[in-house]
Design a protein around this motif. Structure first.
Motif, PDB file in Angstrom:
ATOM      1  N   VAL A  34       1.381  10.726  40.651  1.00  0.00           N
ATOM      2  CA  VAL A  34       2.389  11.532  39.973  1.00  0.00           C
ATOM      3  C   VAL A  34       1.698  12.746  39.376  1.00  0.00           C
ATOM      4  CG1 VAL A  34       2.154  10.167  37.856  1.00  0.00           C
ATOM      5  CG2 VAL A  34       4.200  11.538  38.213  1.00  0.00           C
ATOM      6  N   HIS A  35       2.346  13.911  39.511  1.00  0.00           N
ATOM      7  CA  HIS A  35       1.780  15.156  38.990  1.00  0.00           C
ATOM      8  C   HIS A  35       2.570  15.614  37.757  1.00  0.00           C
ATOM      9  CE1 HIS A  35      -0.070  15.262  42.999  1.00  0.00           C
ATOM     10  NE2 HIS A  35      -0.990  16.019  42.436  1.00  0.00           N
ATOM     11  N   VAL A  36       1.833  16.101  36.763  1.00  0.00           N
ATOM     12  CA  VAL A  36       2.424  16.489  35.482  1.00  0.00           C
ATOM     13  C   VAL A  36       2.069  17.936  35.183  1.00  0.00           C
ATOM     14  CG1 VAL A  36       2.431  16.022  32.993  1.00  0.00           C
ATOM     15  CG2 VAL A  36       2.298  14.122  34.622  1.00  0.00           C
ATOM     16  N   SER A  37       3.066  18.726  34.817  1.00  0.00           N
ATOM     17  CA  SER A  37       2.821  20.116  34.444  1.00  0.00           C
ATOM     18  C   SER A  37       2.222  20.187  33.047  1.00  0.00           C
ATOM     19  CB  SER A  37       4.112  20.930  34.503  1.00  0.00           C
ATOM     20  OG  SER A  37       4.986  20.542  33.447  1.00  0.00           O
ATOM     21  N   GLU A  38       1.546  21.280  32.758  1.00  0.00           N
ATOM     22  CA  GLU A  38       0.934  21.403  31.436  1.00  0.00           C
ATOM     23  C   GLU A  38       1.952  21.453  30.300  1.00  0.00           C
ATOM     24  OE1 GLU A  38      -3.506  23.028  32.153  1.00  0.00           O
ATOM     25  OE2 GLU A  38      -1.990  24.582  31.864  1.00  0.00           O
ATOM     26  N   PRO A  39       3.106  22.106  30.451  1.00  0.00           N
ATOM     27  CA  PRO A  39       4.099  22.006  29.369  1.00  0.00           C
ATOM     28  C   PRO A  39       4.535  20.568  29.101  1.00  0.00           C
ATOM     29  CG  PRO A  39       4.601  23.888  30.757  1.00  0.00           C
ATOM     30  CD  PRO A  39       3.488  23.129  31.445  1.00  0.00           C
ATOM     31  N   GLU A  40       4.656  19.737  30.154  1.00  0.00           N
ATOM     32  CA  GLU A  40       4.985  18.328  29.948  1.00  0.00           C
ATOM     33  C   GLU A  40       3.882  17.621  29.162  1.00  0.00           C
ATOM     34  OE1 GLU A  40       7.393  16.591  33.645  1.00  0.00           O
ATOM     35  OE2 GLU A  40       5.603  17.668  34.277  1.00  0.00           O
ATOM     36  N   THR A  41       2.638  17.940  29.498  1.00  0.00           N
ATOM     37  CA  THR A  41       1.500  17.370  28.777  1.00  0.00           C
ATOM     38  C   THR A  41       1.584  17.700  27.295  1.00  0.00           C
ATOM     39  OG1 THR A  41      -0.015  17.389  30.661  1.00  0.00           O
ATOM     40  CG2 THR A  41      -1.004  17.563  28.478  1.00  0.00           C
ATOM     41  N   ILE A  42       1.838  18.958  27.002  1.00  0.00           N
ATOM     42  CA  ILE A  42       1.870  19.429  25.610  1.00  0.00           C
ATOM     43  C   ILE A  42       3.013  18.780  24.839  1.00  0.00           C
ATOM     44  CG2 ILE A  42       2.321  21.474  24.199  1.00  0.00           C
ATOM     45  CD1 ILE A  42       0.713  22.983  26.493  1.00  0.00           C
ATOM     46  N   ARG A  43       4.182  18.671  25.457  1.00  0.00           N
ATOM     47  CA  ARG A  43       5.319  18.045  24.769  1.00  0.00           C
ATOM     48  C   ARG A  43       5.040  16.569  24.489  1.00  0.00           C
ATOM     49  NH1 ARG A  43       8.417  21.853  27.892  1.00  0.00           N
ATOM     50  NH2 ARG A  43       8.604  20.433  29.663  1.00  0.00           N
ATOM     51  N   ALA A  44       4.376  15.895  25.434  1.00  0.00           N
ATOM     52  CA  ALA A  44       4.040  14.486  25.213  1.00  0.00           C
ATOM     53  C   ALA A  44       3.069  14.336  24.045  1.00  0.00           C
ATOM     54  CB  ALA A  44       3.449  13.883  26.483  1.00  0.00           C
ATOM     55  N   CYS A  45       2.069  15.199  23.986  1.00  0.00           N
ATOM     56  CA  CYS A  45       1.105  15.155  22.886  1.00  0.00           C
ATOM     57  C   CYS A  45       1.786  15.361  21.545  1.00  0.00           C
ATOM     58  CB  CYS A  45       0.024  16.224  23.081  1.00  0.00           C
ATOM     59  SG  CYS A  45      -1.180  15.863  24.384  1.00  0.00           S
ATOM     60  N   HIS A  46       2.662  16.349  21.472  1.00  0.00           N
ATOM     61  CA  HIS A  46       3.312  16.655  20.196  1.00  0.00           C
ATOM     62  C   HIS A  46       4.318  15.582  19.801  1.00  0.00           C
ATOM     63  CE1 HIS A  46       1.904  20.755  19.024  1.00  0.00           C
ATOM     64  NE2 HIS A  46       1.424  20.683  20.258  1.00  0.00           N
ATOM     65  N   ALA A  47       4.961  14.954  20.774  1.00  0.00           N
ATOM     66  CA  ALA A  47       5.894  13.878  20.457  1.00  0.00           C
ATOM     67  C   ALA A  47       5.159  12.693  19.851  1.00  0.00           C
ATOM     68  CB  ALA A  47       6.645  13.449  21.719  1.00  0.00           C
ATOM     69  N   MET A  48       3.990  12.362  20.395  1.00  0.00           N
ATOM     70  CA  MET A  48       3.211  11.264  19.825  1.00  0.00           C
ATOM     71  C   MET A  48       2.642  11.644  18.464  1.00  0.00           C
ATOM     72  SD  MET A  48       1.362   9.519  23.151  1.00  0.00           S
ATOM     73  CE  MET A  48       0.770  11.064  23.878  1.00  0.00           C
ATOM     74  N   ALA A  49       2.213  12.907  18.319  1.00  0.00           N
ATOM     75  CA  ALA A  49       1.694  13.356  17.022  1.00  0.00           C
ATOM     76  C   ALA A  49       2.775  13.298  15.950  1.00  0.00           C
ATOM     77  CB  ALA A  49       1.133  14.772  17.150  1.00  0.00           C
ATOM     78  N   ALA A  50       4.024  13.545  16.346  1.00  0.00           N
ATOM     79  CA  ALA A  50       5.130  13.496  15.392  1.00  0.00           C
ATOM     80  C   ALA A  50       5.349  12.090  14.846  1.00  0.00           C
ATOM     81  CB  ALA A  50       6.416  13.998  16.060  1.00  0.00           C
ATOM     82  N   ARG A  51       4.814  11.091  15.534  1.00  0.00           N
ATOM     83  CA  ARG A  51       4.891   9.710  15.054  1.00  0.00           C
ATOM     84  C   ARG A  51       3.556   9.220  14.503  1.00  0.00           C
ATOM     85  NH1 ARG A  51       9.372   6.912  16.708  1.00  0.00           N
ATOM     86  NH2 ARG A  51       8.675   5.486  15.066  1.00  0.00           N
ATOM     87  N   GLY A  52       2.581  10.165  14.329  1.00  0.00           N
ATOM     88  CA  GLY A  52       1.325   9.825  13.682  1.00  0.00           C
ATOM     89  C   GLY A  52       0.167   9.537  14.616  1.00  0.00           C
ATOM     90  N   PHE A  53       0.361   9.727  15.928  1.00  0.00           N
ATOM     91  CA  PHE A  53      -0.689   9.440  16.896  1.00  0.00           C
ATOM     92  C   PHE A  53      -1.163  10.751  17.533  1.00  0.00           C
ATOM     93  CE2 PHE A  53       2.024   5.634  16.802  1.00  0.00           C
ATOM     94  CZ  PHE A  53       1.081   4.682  16.428  1.00  0.00           C
ATOM     95  N   VAL A  54      -2.280  11.289  17.029  1.00  0.00           N
ATOM     96  CA  VAL A  54      -2.828  12.542  17.562  1.00  0.00           C
ATOM     97  C   VAL A  54      -3.838  12.188  18.653  1.00  0.00           C
ATOM     98  CG1 VAL A  54      -4.050  14.670  17.024  1.00  0.00           C
ATOM     99  CG2 VAL A  54      -2.461  13.695  15.366  1.00  0.00           C
ATOM    100  N   LEU A  55      -3.428  12.378  19.903  1.00  0.00           N
ATOM    101  CA  LEU A  55      -4.238  11.994  21.049  1.00  0.00           C
ATOM    102  C   LEU A  55      -4.532  13.212  21.912  1.00  0.00           C
ATOM    103  CD1 LEU A  55      -2.255   8.728  21.803  1.00  0.00           C
ATOM    104  CD2 LEU A  55      -4.536   8.873  20.787  1.00  0.00           C
ATOM    105  N   GLY A  56      -5.470  13.066  22.837  1.00  0.00           N
ATOM    106  CA  GLY A  56      -5.965  14.202  23.609  1.00  0.00           C
ATOM    107  C   GLY A  56      -5.031  14.672  24.703  1.00  0.00           C
ATOM    108  N   GLY A  57      -5.372  15.826  25.257  1.00  0.00           N
ATOM    109  CA  GLY A  57      -4.571  16.415  26.325  1.00  0.00           C
ATOM    110  C   GLY A  57      -4.466  15.523  27.546  1.00  0.00           C
ATOM    111  N   SER A  58      -5.557  14.871  27.916  1.00  0.00           N
ATOM    112  CA  SER A  58      -5.523  13.966  29.066  1.00  0.00           C
ATOM    113  C   SER A  58      -4.552  12.821  28.816  1.00  0.00           C
ATOM    114  CB  SER A  58      -6.923  13.412  29.345  1.00  0.00           C
ATOM    115  OG  SER A  58      -7.819  14.444  29.682  1.00  0.00           O
ATOM    116  N   THR A  59      -4.516  12.343  27.588  1.00  0.00           N
ATOM    117  CA  THR A  59      -3.596  11.267  27.244  1.00  0.00           C
ATOM    118  C   THR A  59      -2.151  11.734  27.379  1.00  0.00           C
ATOM    119  OG1 THR A  59      -5.196  10.280  25.746  1.00  0.00           O
ATOM    120  CG2 THR A  59      -2.888   9.676  25.428  1.00  0.00           C
TER     121      THR A  59
END
Length: 327
Positions: free
Chosen positions: A240-265
């Protein structure tokens, strides 16, 4: 309480985040960033250096050299500092400034290669620099994470068995594709042990790893501009291929719940959520994704408003139903 004498001796192997509580996806995230290197790359780095020492490839005057977008460079810098080796990391402008400073603080030399290759990346240029360096003096020892079987062997012997023990009924495993060391080690383990696990590779849009067209990429981590030599697609069930905007939104959604994880995650989680939604709508298979690193090194990129606006525009964090931070 563990008592250690070398940094590579500590690594949290049994921490999983249940993402159903973050955005409703039936997915367990194996968090690999809780060690002194801050990423899963500590395993591969340790395995490669140990093997080189056993084989007599490293001598008292040797200088270790490796091409890395960041995480493996940090891991090798830590091991080199612990064992008294000189280390040169060859990276490119996408490597976070914080990561470069961390490697230098550990005594490593960091060379930033800014010449792009024909696939709009820097990997070919980085590797050529390493080759030229090694040709200039036999003191330089290139561990070569892109071809070194000890890269995938680290995950065959450690990462995959740990997941199998924790989730004996595992249905799907999602693994990000960079050098493909983690991917190939885990895929080989589950296939060779005849375990009925679907192994899904997650790659970045613009990466050529699985034959895609090269595109501009600015988030460090997953994806390549040169196909990894370790990769054997026969071991993998899907991609499965993921665009960079999708990556960024996923990171920020997890950070909004207290989980600050890396770009690869962010890439892996976004790809896994989409794949599960398409293949298992309304179902809850036992699924695990591997989180390679934590998010502190991305504070000046993925989590920086100015950086996001510069590279993606102000709408990159617009509301996405898949990534609502509060399901």
């Amino acid at each position: 309480m563990p008592i250690i004498s070398s940094p590579h001796q500590f690594n949290v192997e049994d921490l999983y985040l249940d993402l159903r509580g973050v955005h409703g996806t039936p997915l367990f995230l194996k968090c690999e960033g809780f060690n002194f290197a801050g990423s899963i790359k500590l395993k591969a780095a340790t395995e490669m250096v140990d093997a080189a020492e056993r084989e007599g490839l490293i001598g008292p005057d040797s200088v270790l050299v490796e091409s890395s977008s960041g995480n493996l460079g940090v891991a090798l810098a830590i091991i080199s500092a612990d064992r008294g080796y000189r280390f040169i990391c060859v990276t490119d402008p996408r490597c976070n400034v914080t990561t470069q400073r961390l490697m230098r603080s550990l005594g490593a030399e960091v060379q930033v290669i800014s010449t792009q290759d024909s696939n709009l990346g820097y990997l070919h240029s980085r590797i050529q620099y390493v080759r030229d360096l090694c040709a200039s003096n036999d003191r330089y020892v290139w561990l070569n994470q892109y071809t070194n079987p000890n890269n995938w062997r680290a995950h065959y012997e450690h990462t995959a068995p740990t997941i199998a023990r924790t989730f004996p009924d595992l249905d799907i495993l999602f693994v990000g594709a960079g050098t493909t060391g983690t991917l190939m080690g885990c895929a080989r383990y589950f296939k060779e042990h005849r375990l009925p696990v679907t192994v899904v590779a997650v790659d970045a849009v613009g990466s050529v790893t699985f034959g895609g067209l090269p595109e501009r990429r600015v988030v460090p981590g997953l994806g390549t501009s040169t196909r990894p030599q370790l990769l054997d697609e026969a071991w993998i069930d899907d991609v499965v291929h993921v665009s960079e905007p999708e990556t960024i939104r996923a990171c920020h959604a997890m950070a909004a719940r207290g989980f600050v994880l890396g770009g690869s995650t962010g890439t892996v989680v976004s790809g896994a959520a989409r794949w599960l939604g398409e293949k298992y709508p309304g179902e809850e298979p036992v699924a695990v994704a591997i989180s390679p690193d934590l998010g502190e090194r991305y504070l000046t990129s993925v989590y920086d408003e100015g950086w996001l606006h510069e590279h993606f525009g102000p709408s990159v964090l617009s509301t996405d139903s898949l990534w609502s931070p509060h399901p």
